[in-house]
Design a protein around this motif. Structure first.
Motif, short mmCIF file in Angstrom:
data_model
loop_
_atom_site.label_atom_id
_atom_site.label_comp_id
_atom_site.label_asym_id
_atom_site.label_seq_id
_atom_site.Cartn_x
_atom_site.Cartn_y
_atom_site.Cartn_z
N THR A 144 0.84 -1.20 0.00
CA THR A 144 0.00 0.00 0.00
C THR A 144 0.87 1.25 0.00
OG1 THR A 144 -0.11 0.05 2.41
CG2 THR A 144 -1.82 -1.20 1.27
N ALA A 145 0.24 2.41 -0.12
CA ALA A 145 0.97 3.68 -0.10
C ALA A 145 1.62 3.93 1.25
CB ALA A 145 0.01 4.82 -0.44
N ASP A 146 1.10 3.30 2.31
CA ASP A 146 1.68 3.44 3.65
C ASP A 146 2.91 2.57 3.83
OD1 ASP A 146 -0.53 5.01 4.12
OD2 ASP A 146 -1.64 3.41 5.13
N GLY A 147 3.21 1.71 2.87
CA GLY A 147 4.36 0.83 2.96
C GLY A 147 4.08 -0.53 3.58
N VAL A 148 2.82 -0.85 3.83
CA VAL A 148 2.45 -2.13 4.41
C VAL A 148 2.21 -3.12 3.28
CG1 VAL A 148 0.79 -3.34 5.88
CG2 VAL A 148 1.39 -0.97 6.37
N GLU A 149 2.82 -4.30 3.40
CA GLU A 149 2.65 -5.33 2.37
C GLU A 149 1.52 -6.27 2.77
OE1 GLU A 149 6.00 -7.33 0.14
OE2 GLU A 149 5.31 -8.97 1.41
N TYR A 150 0.64 -6.55 1.82
CA TYR A 150 -0.48 -7.45 2.04
C TYR A 150 -0.37 -8.62 1.09
CZ TYR A 150 -2.87 -3.99 4.90
OH TYR A 150 -3.20 -3.13 5.89
N THR A 151 -0.61 -9.81 1.60
CA THR A 151 -0.74 -11.01 0.78
C THR A 151 -2.13 -11.55 1.05
OG1 THR A 151 1.62 -11.47 0.92
CG2 THR A 151 0.19 -13.28 0.26
N LEU A 152 -3.01 -11.43 0.06
CA LEU A 152 -4.41 -11.79 0.22
C LEU A 152 -4.81 -12.82 -0.82
CD1 LEU A 152 -5.68 -8.15 0.66
CD2 LEU A 152 -5.34 -9.82 2.47
N GLU A 153 -5.85 -13.57 -0.50
CA GLU A 153 -6.33 -14.62 -1.39
C GLU A 153 -7.24 -14.05 -2.46
OE1 GLU A 153 -8.32 -19.03 -1.05
OE2 GLU A 153 -8.77 -17.56 0.48
N SER A 154 -7.03 -14.49 -3.67
CA SER A 154 -7.96 -14.25 -4.77
C SER A 154 -8.44 -15.62 -5.20
CB SER A 154 -7.28 -13.52 -5.93
OG SER A 154 -8.20 -13.32 -6.97
N ASN A 155 -9.54 -16.02 -4.61
CA ASN A 155 -10.06 -17.38 -4.73
C ASN A 155 -10.37 -17.75 -6.19
OD1 ASN A 155 -11.51 -19.78 -4.41
ND2 ASN A 155 -12.39 -19.07 -2.50
N PHE A 156 -10.14 -19.00 -6.54
CA PHE A 156 -10.42 -19.51 -7.88
C PHE A 156 -11.90 -19.40 -8.22
CE2 PHE A 156 -11.85 -23.13 -10.46
CZ PHE A 156 -11.15 -22.88 -11.63
N PHE A 157 -12.78 -19.67 -7.25
CA PHE A 157 -14.22 -19.67 -7.51
C PHE A 157 -14.80 -18.27 -7.56
CE2 PHE A 157 -13.38 -23.80 -5.53
CZ PHE A 157 -13.85 -24.62 -6.53
N THR A 158 -14.23 -17.34 -6.80
CA THR A 158 -14.70 -15.96 -6.79
C THR A 158 -13.51 -15.02 -6.97
OG1 THR A 158 -14.58 -16.02 -4.39
CG2 THR A 158 -16.74 -16.35 -5.37
N PRO A 159 -12.94 -14.97 -8.15
CA PRO A 159 -11.76 -14.14 -8.35
C PRO A 159 -12.09 -12.65 -8.23
CG PRO A 159 -12.53 -14.98 -10.44
CD PRO A 159 -13.36 -15.64 -9.38
N SER A 160 -11.18 -11.91 -7.64
CA SER A 160 -11.38 -10.48 -7.42
C SER A 160 -10.90 -9.69 -8.63
CB SER A 160 -10.62 -10.04 -6.17
OG SER A 160 -11.09 -10.73 -5.05
N VAL A 161 -11.56 -9.85 -9.75
CA VAL A 161 -11.17 -9.18 -10.98
C VAL A 161 -12.33 -8.31 -11.45
CG1 VAL A 161 -10.40 -9.51 -13.36
CG2 VAL A 161 -9.70 -11.12 -11.61
N TYR A 162 -12.00 -7.10 -11.88
CA TYR A 162 -13.00 -6.19 -12.40
C TYR A 162 -12.32 -5.28 -13.41
CZ TYR A 162 -17.00 -3.09 -12.60
OH TYR A 162 -18.08 -2.39 -13.02
N PRO A 163 -12.88 -4.86 -14.48
CA PRO A 163 -14.22 -5.08 -15.01
C PRO A 163 -14.35 -6.39 -15.78
CG PRO A 163 -13.12 -3.37 -16.28
CD PRO A 163 -12.19 -3.79 -15.18
N ALA A 164 -13.28 -6.90 -16.37
CA ALA A 164 -13.38 -8.17 -17.11
C ALA A 164 -13.02 -9.31 -16.16
CB ALA A 164 -12.44 -8.16 -18.31
N ARG A 165 -13.99 -10.18 -15.87
CA ARG A 165 -13.77 -11.24 -14.89
C ARG A 165 -12.74 -12.26 -15.34
NH1 ARG A 165 -17.76 -14.67 -11.18
NH2 ARG A 165 -16.34 -16.37 -10.80
#
Length: 174
Positions: A123-144
Motif C-alpha cells: 500500500t501507499a503506507d508501505g504495508v505489504e499485504y498477501t491476500l487470497e484471490s479465490n479460484f471460484f470468486t476471483p477479485s477481478v473487475y471489469p473483465a472477470r
C-alpha cells in the motif's frame, strides 16, 4: 475513515469467499432458525408437561422469559445475517460485481504480483499485504476472465481497508 468504505469492506468478505459462505450459511441456517423459534428454550418442554400434569404451583411465574426472548432475538438476527451472507456468496459465485465496481472506482491503484491464488501488493503506507484471490470468486473487475495465473498485475484497494481489493482487468502494470 469513510463509512461507505467500511460497509463495502464488510460486504466484500462473503462475496470474496463465496464458495465457503454458501456451505457455511447453507448448513447453519436451519439450526439458527430452529434456535430462534419459540419453545426451544431449555426447560420449556418440561414446564409444559408440569403444567399439564398439575405439578406446577399456581402462583409460580415463568422464569427466564426475558432471557428466552432475548435468545430468540439474537438467533433471529444471526440467522438473517447468515441468510444475507448466503445471498452475497451466491452472487459472488455467479460473477455479479456486488462490491467490485465500488472498489474499482474508489480504490487506489498499485502494482501487485500473483502466485497461485495469492495476490501480494504494498500500500501507499508501505504495508505489504498477501491476500487470497479465490479460484471460484476471483477479485477481478471489469473483465472477470482477464487474469493471469502468475506475474504482475494492477490492483485497486480501498485506502482505509486494503483487504478489499480488485485486480484491475483493464490495466497492465508498467
Amino acid at each position: 475513515m469513510n463509512p461507505m468504505d467500511t460497509l463495502i469492506w464488510l460486504i466484500n468478505f462473503p462475496v470474496a469467499h463465496g464458495y465457503a459462505m454458501v456451505f457455511i450459511a447453507g448448513f447453519s441456517l436451519l439450526g439458527l432458525f430452529a434456535m430462534s423459534a419459540r419453545g426451544t428454550a431449555p426447560g420449556g418442554r418440561l414446564r409444559s408437561i408440569r403444567e399439564r400434569e398439575g405439578l406446577l404451583a399456581l402462583d409460580a411465574r415463568p422464569r427466564g422469559e426475558f432471557l428466552g426472548h432475548l435468545r430468540r432475538i439474537v438467533f433471529r438476527v444471526l440467522a438473517f445475517l447468515m441468510l444475507g451472507s448466503l445471498i452475497l456468496g451466491i452472487l459472488g459465485l455467479t460473477g455479479v460485481p456486488v462490491t467490485r465496481a465500488y472498489i474499482h472506482e474508489n480504490g487506489r491503484p498499485t502494482t501487485a504480483t500473483i502466485e497461485g491464488d495469492w495476490v501480494t501488493f504494498t500500500t501507499a503506507d508501505g504495508v505489504e499485504y498477501t491476500l487470497e484471490s479465490n479460484f471460484f470468486t476471483p477479485s477481478v473487475y471489469p473483465a472477470r476472465n482477464a487474469i493471469a495465473s502468475s506475474g504482475s498485475v494492477v490492483v485497486r484497494y480501498l485506502p482505509s481497508h486494503p483487504q478489499a481489493f480488485v485486480i484491475d482487468g483493464s490495466q497492465r502494470p508498467r
